[in-house]
Design a protein around this motif. Structure first.
Motif, short mmCIF file in Angstrom:
data_model
loop_
_atom_site.label_atom_id
_atom_site.label_comp_id
_atom_site.label_asym_id
_atom_site.label_seq_id
_atom_site.Cartn_x
_atom_site.Cartn_y
_atom_site.Cartn_z
N GLY A 57 0.88 -1.17 0.00
CA GLY A 57 0.00 0.00 0.00
C GLY A 57 0.91 1.22 0.00
N ARG A 58 0.34 2.39 0.31
CA ARG A 58 1.20 3.56 0.37
C ARG A 58 2.11 3.50 1.59
N ARG A 61 3.01 0.31 3.48
CA ARG A 61 2.03 -0.53 4.17
C ARG A 61 1.81 -1.77 3.31
N TRP A 63 -0.10 -4.90 1.38
CA TRP A 63 -1.36 -5.28 0.74
C TRP A 63 -1.40 -6.80 0.71
N VAL A 64 -2.42 -7.37 1.35
CA VAL A 64 -2.47 -8.81 1.54
C VAL A 64 -3.62 -9.40 0.74
N LYS A 113 -12.65 6.08 -1.87
CA LYS A 113 -12.22 6.74 -0.63
C LYS A 113 -10.92 7.47 -0.96
N ASN A 116 -7.43 6.90 -3.09
CA ASN A 116 -7.34 5.85 -4.11
C ASN A 116 -7.80 4.45 -3.67
N ASP A 117 -8.71 4.37 -2.73
CA ASP A 117 -9.26 3.06 -2.37
C ASP A 117 -10.69 2.98 -2.86
N LYS A 128 -13.21 -1.67 2.81
CA LYS A 128 -12.36 -1.48 1.63
C LYS A 128 -12.39 -2.73 0.75
N ASN A 153 -10.35 -7.14 -4.16
CA ASN A 153 -10.72 -8.36 -3.43
C ASN A 153 -11.97 -8.96 -4.08
N LEU A 164 -6.84 -10.18 5.93
CA LEU A 164 -6.44 -9.08 5.04
C LEU A 164 -6.32 -7.80 5.84
N ASP A 165 -7.42 -7.43 6.48
CA ASP A 165 -7.47 -6.17 7.24
C ASP A 165 -8.80 -6.15 7.97
N ALA A 168 -11.42 -4.83 5.68
CA ALA A 168 -11.48 -5.35 4.31
C ALA A 168 -12.82 -6.01 4.00
N SER A 260 -3.96 9.42 5.45
CA SER A 260 -5.04 8.43 5.48
C SER A 260 -6.32 9.10 5.89
P1 ADP Z 1 -5.24 3.84 3.67
O1 ADP Z 1 -6.52 3.06 3.83
O2 ADP Z 1 -4.75 4.34 4.99
O3 ADP Z 1 -5.37 4.93 2.64
P2 ADP Z 1 -3.44 2.38 1.82
O4 ADP Z 1 -4.23 2.94 0.68
O5 ADP Z 1 -2.01 2.69 1.87
O6 ADP Z 1 -4.09 2.82 3.23
O7 ADP Z 1 -3.65 0.79 1.83
C1 ADP Z 1 -2.86 -0.06 2.65
C2 ADP Z 1 -3.69 -0.55 3.83
O8 ADP Z 1 -4.81 -1.32 3.36
C3 ADP Z 1 -2.92 -1.51 4.71
O9 ADP Z 1 -2.23 -0.83 5.71
C4 ADP Z 1 -4.02 -2.40 5.31
O10 ADP Z 1 -4.55 -1.75 6.45
C5 ADP Z 1 -5.11 -2.40 4.26
N1 ADP Z 1 -5.16 -3.65 3.44
C6 ADP Z 1 -4.16 -4.48 3.12
N2 ADP Z 1 -4.58 -5.47 2.29
C7 ADP Z 1 -5.90 -5.26 2.11
C8 ADP Z 1 -6.91 -5.92 1.36
N3 ADP Z 1 -6.66 -6.99 0.60
N4 ADP Z 1 -8.15 -5.39 1.41
C9 ADP Z 1 -8.45 -4.30 2.13
N5 ADP Z 1 -7.53 -3.65 2.86
C10 ADP Z 1 -6.27 -4.09 2.85
#
Ligand code: ADP
Length: 263
Positions: A57-58, A61, A63-64, A113, A116-117, A128, A153, A164-165, A168, A260
């Motif tokens: 992630g950014r 972080r 991404w699983v 969101k 970029n989510d 997410k 996902n 994942l989170d 998630a 965030s």
């Molecule tokens: P933020 O939500 O703070 O903008 P990022 O866009 O950087 O964060 O996304 C990374 C974050 O997303 C990770 O720190 C973790 O909390 C979460 N994450 C990791 N993998 C997944 C996934 N498969 N689905 C949803 N969230 C995830």
């Protein structure tokens, strides 16, 4: 459902996804294209994988995503000058196209969101379903190309989501149905191709992106590496920065990199 066709995916029209590199397992699809981009790979090149050992992630972080269940992909772009503006537009285009593709294929109501989510909202609850990570490929000291990575996902069952989170969700968890990753990929590339052609012709995706953003006009929390702030998400600048009106009336502007957003 691991749709094996993903490994043979190739589009026969448009710019995006006509050349593809598939790997069962990669460090991350972005890493693959950041390396390949330096070797002069053409615009529109698509990297696909069933599993990422080090998905990002950014701000590093993680991404699983469980193997074979998600759409894990990156696209290589060669932005027209000015680089920064084109790069911001490309990231917006990817967000809009992904939201539209998910709506079209699943019927789900999804939002972007900031920055970029992709999220699914129910009242003030949100989850997410996808993340987009744009990274700049440098040649020497100059930004040279852009890699836009997407993790969506798809067929992750409810009981696997906590791995994942905590926030998630997946298309399967939201709808109770499984989906072909190839169908989703096709819908995304089709839409992204149209929008990106318009961007190259000088169109700004900003207004359309704003229409897709969650929480504008609402109270939100913004956290940076150094502070946590509460305010109203008033809007977004043309370059994608977020405008926050704090409770004392002052206005702050946050660029995409280090922030965030939560509600
Ligand atoms: P933020 O939500 O703070 O903008 P990022 O866009 O950087 O964060 O996304 C990374 C974050 O997303 C990770 O720190 C973790 O909390 C979460 N994450 C990791 N993998 C997944 C996934 N498969 N689905 C949803 N969230 C995830």
């Amino acid at each position: 459902m691991a749709d094996s066709l993903l490994s043979h995916y190739r589009r026969n029209k448009g710019l995006l996804g006509t050349q593809v590199l598939y790997r069962a397992q990669v460090p991350s699809t972005n890493t693959l294209l950041l390396e390949a981009g330096e070797r002069g790979l053409p615009e529109g090149f698509l990297a696909l994988a069933d599993f990422q050992i080090a998905g990002r992630g950014r701000l590093s972080r993680k991404w699983v995503a469980p193997a074979g269940t998600c759409l894990l992909m990156s696209l290589l772009f060669r932005p027209l000058p000015p680089f920064n503006r084109s790069a911001a537009y490309i990231t917006m285009v990817c967000g809009i196209a992904l939201a539209d593709a998910v709506r079209e294929v699943t019927g789900l109501s999804v939002w972007i969101k900031w920055p970029n989510d992709l999220i699914v909202t129910r009242g003030d609850n949100w989850r997410k379903v996808a993340g987009i990570l744009s990274e700049v490929g440098m040649v020497g000291r100059q930004p040279d190309f852009l890699v836009a990575g997407i993790g969506l996902n798809v067929n992750v069952s409810r009981n696997m989501l906590p791995e994942l989170d905590p926030l998630a969700t997946s298309l399967q968890a939201e709808t109770g149905r499984t989906f072909s990753r190839v169908v989703l990929l096709d819908a995304f590339l089709e839409r992204a191709d149209v929008l990106y052609a318009q961007v190259r012709d000088g169109w700004s995706p900003h207004s359309l992106w704003v229409e897709n953003l969650a929480w504008l006009g609402k109270a939100v929390q913004v956290s940076t590496p150094t502070e946590n702030l509460t305010g109203i998400a008033e809007g977004v600048e043309l370059d994608g920065s977020l405008l926050l009106r704090l409770t004392d009336g002052t206005r702050r502007c946050f660029s995409v990199g280090d922030v965030s957003l939560r509600i």
